[in-house]
Design a protein around this motif. Structure first.
Motif, PDB file in Angstrom:
ATOM      1  N   GLN A  88      12.762 -29.684  53.208  1.00 51.99           N
ATOM      2  CA  GLN A  88      13.224 -29.026  52.425  1.00 51.99           C
ATOM      3  C   GLN A  88      13.592 -27.672  53.201  1.00 51.99           C
ATOM      4  N   PRO A  89      14.875 -27.167  52.879  1.00 54.29           N
ATOM      5  CA  PRO A  89      15.601 -25.254  52.686  1.00 54.29           C
ATOM      6  C   PRO A  89      14.537 -24.406  53.204  1.00 54.29           C
ATOM      7  N   SER A  90      14.213 -23.771  53.421  1.00 56.88           N
ATOM      8  CA  SER A  90      13.355 -22.727  53.378  1.00 56.88           C
ATOM      9  C   SER A  90      14.228 -21.783  54.375  1.00 56.88           C
ATOM     10  N   TYR A  91      14.581 -20.538  52.610  1.00 61.11           N
ATOM     11  CA  TYR A  91      15.726 -18.825  53.573  1.00 61.11           C
ATOM     12  C   TYR A  91      14.930 -18.627  52.519  1.00 61.11           C
ATOM     13  N   GLU A  92      15.424 -16.483  53.303  1.00 65.23           N
ATOM     14  CA  GLU A  92      15.550 -15.837  51.818  1.00 65.23           C
ATOM     15  C   GLU A  92      16.331 -15.479  51.640  1.00 65.23           C
ATOM     16  N   PRO A  93      17.035 -15.246  50.644  1.00 66.78           N
ATOM     17  CA  PRO A  93      18.384 -15.749  50.106  1.00 66.78           C
ATOM     18  C   PRO A  93      19.065 -14.462  50.542  1.00 66.78           C
ATOM     19  N   THR A  94      18.241 -13.488  50.441  1.00 69.04           N
ATOM     20  CA  THR A  94      18.643 -11.957  50.656  1.00 69.04           C
ATOM     21  C   THR A  94      18.858 -11.076  51.673  1.00 69.04           C
ATOM     22  N   LEU A  95      18.226 -11.616  52.323  1.00 68.41           N
ATOM     23  CA  LEU A  95      18.206 -11.349  54.183  1.00 68.41           C
ATOM     24  C   LEU A  95      19.507 -11.521  54.447  1.00 68.41           C
ATOM     25  N   SER A  96      20.032 -10.651  55.476  1.00 65.52           N
ATOM     26  CA  SER A  96      20.851 -11.395  56.715  1.00 65.52           C
ATOM     27  C   SER A  96      20.147 -12.238  57.122  1.00 65.52           C
ATOM     28  N   VAL A  97      21.215 -12.750  58.328  1.00 67.54           N
ATOM     29  CA  VAL A  97      20.227 -13.623  59.612  1.00 67.54           C
ATOM     30  C   VAL A  97      19.609 -12.971  60.376  1.00 67.54           C
ATOM     31  N   GLU A  98      20.106 -12.101  61.089  1.00 63.28           N
ATOM     32  CA  GLU A  98      19.516 -11.195  61.652  1.00 63.28           C
ATOM     33  C   GLU A  98      17.647 -10.282  60.949  1.00 63.28           C
ATOM     34  N   LYS A  99      17.541 -10.050  60.540  1.00 63.94           N
ATOM     35  CA  LYS A  99      16.685  -9.813  59.350  1.00 63.94           C
ATOM     36  C   LYS A  99      16.013 -10.679  58.667  1.00 63.94           C
ATOM     37  N   ALA A 100      16.129 -12.015  58.715  1.00 62.93           N
ATOM     38  CA  ALA A 100      15.057 -13.179  58.624  1.00 62.93           C
ATOM     39  C   ALA A 100      14.842 -13.377  60.310  1.00 62.93           C
ATOM     40  N   LEU A 101      15.398 -13.429  60.985  1.00 69.16           N
ATOM     41  CA  LEU A 101      14.481 -13.529  62.595  1.00 69.16           C
ATOM     42  C   LEU A 101      13.530 -12.952  62.973  1.00 69.16           C
TER      43      LEU A 101
END
Length: 312
Positions: A84-97
């Motif tokens: 299942q896809p799992s991501y924080e929609p409003t975070l940038s790539v670097e902020k997600a990491l």
């Protein structure tokens, strides 16, 4: 010591067995491939091994710890990427990491270094400022896998991690995983792309209807089931008379989709080929090309799962 030890593990939902008496032992420092058709029980097995669901019966040891009695201890040592896809929609790539590193209490300086390296390794540097909701499916998937490497782990579960990736990104990820395994990481890897399993995995288990059918290395599987060879003969034009001419040849299939293709799949493919060539020559039928196709994992998989279905 084994990295994963499973004995007589079962999981039922509403009386239906999704996993049926699973017994498995996986050595550390390898990629262990877990293959099976859709609905075979692969995802349920991953949820059991990662302590996301509890088994109905059986025992389960992960990294030397009883995973049923102490699931939290297991979760601190593993990484998990589910289908299942799992991501924080409003975070940038670097902020997600960075957020993932913070969740795992990675020190600030080390967190920064890891993030910069992962942005390079996963080809994310050019989109580091983009928000996750603005990424393509493949880019989100790369972020989802990359963030697991923000923390140290001994065991990584990857459930079809290359879904949505283009061929270049897929190969780059597989090569990255190979390199990480050389450092001692163990990877439990499910996929429906059999060329991936053949390229990446040290050992492969095939599951169907919740049961393990067999476990072996890709080479051993090919040696065991690879006696059967496939030879393809292509005729440039449609030759419908070929069907009657070759009707007495066993293990011979004819396809008229593009011109005429004659496919011989047999342990005795060479003598059968001579018979077919003689018939074509005697009837003045020209051959455009001829090829011998080596046995691959996909053919083995289809045959094994097909045989299992026919015995049920």
């Amino acid at each position: 010591m084994s990295c994963i030890d499973v004995a007589h593990l079962s999981k039922s939902y509403g009386g239906v067995l999704a996993v049926d008496d699973l017994t498995l032992s996986i050595k550390p420092g390898q990629v262990f491939g877990f293959l099976g058709p859709n609905g075979a029980g692969k995802s349920t097995v991953i949820k059991l091994l990662t302590t996301l669901v509890s088994p109905s019966a059986g025992s389960l040891s992960i990294l030397g710890t009883d995973a049923i009695a102490d699931p939290l201890k297991i979760r601190r040592k593993i990484g998990v990427v589910l289908q299942q896809p799992s991501y924080e929609p409003t975070l940038s790539v670097e902020k997600a990491l960075e957020k993932y590193g913070m969740m795992w209490d990675v020190p600030r300086l080390e967190r920064k270094e890891r993030m910069e390296q992962l942005l390079i390794d996963f080809d994310l540097a050019d989109i580091r400022k983009k928000r996750n909701e603005d990424l393509s499916i493949g880019q989100r998937r790369r972020v989802q896998v990359a963030r697991e490497f923000m923390h140290d782990m001994e065991l990584l579960f990857l459930d079809e991690p290359t879904v949505g990736l283009d061929p270049r990104a897929r190969r780059r990820l597989l090569d990255y995983l190979k390199d990480r395994v050389k450092t001692g990481l163990t990877i439990f890897y499910t996929t429906n792309i059999l060329t991936e399993a053949e390229y990446l995995c040290d050992e492969i288990a095939i599951i169907d209807k919740g049961k393990i059918i067999m476990v072996d290395s890709p080479d051993a599987l090919k040696n065991k089931f690879g006696k059967e060879k496939t030879i393809k003969i292509h005729l440039s034009t449609r030759q419908h008379a070929v069907s009657s001419l070759l009707s007495g040849i066993p293990d011979c299939k004819i396809d008229f989709e593009t011109g005429t293709s004659i496919i011989i799949r047999s342990e005795q493919s060479e003598p059968l080929l001579l018979r077919v060539l003689t018939i074509l020559y005697d009837n003045k039928i020209d051959i455009q090309d001829l090829s011998a196709v080596p046995t691959n994992l996909e053919e083995i998989f289809l045959n094994v799962v097909g045989d299992n279905a026919s015995h049920n």
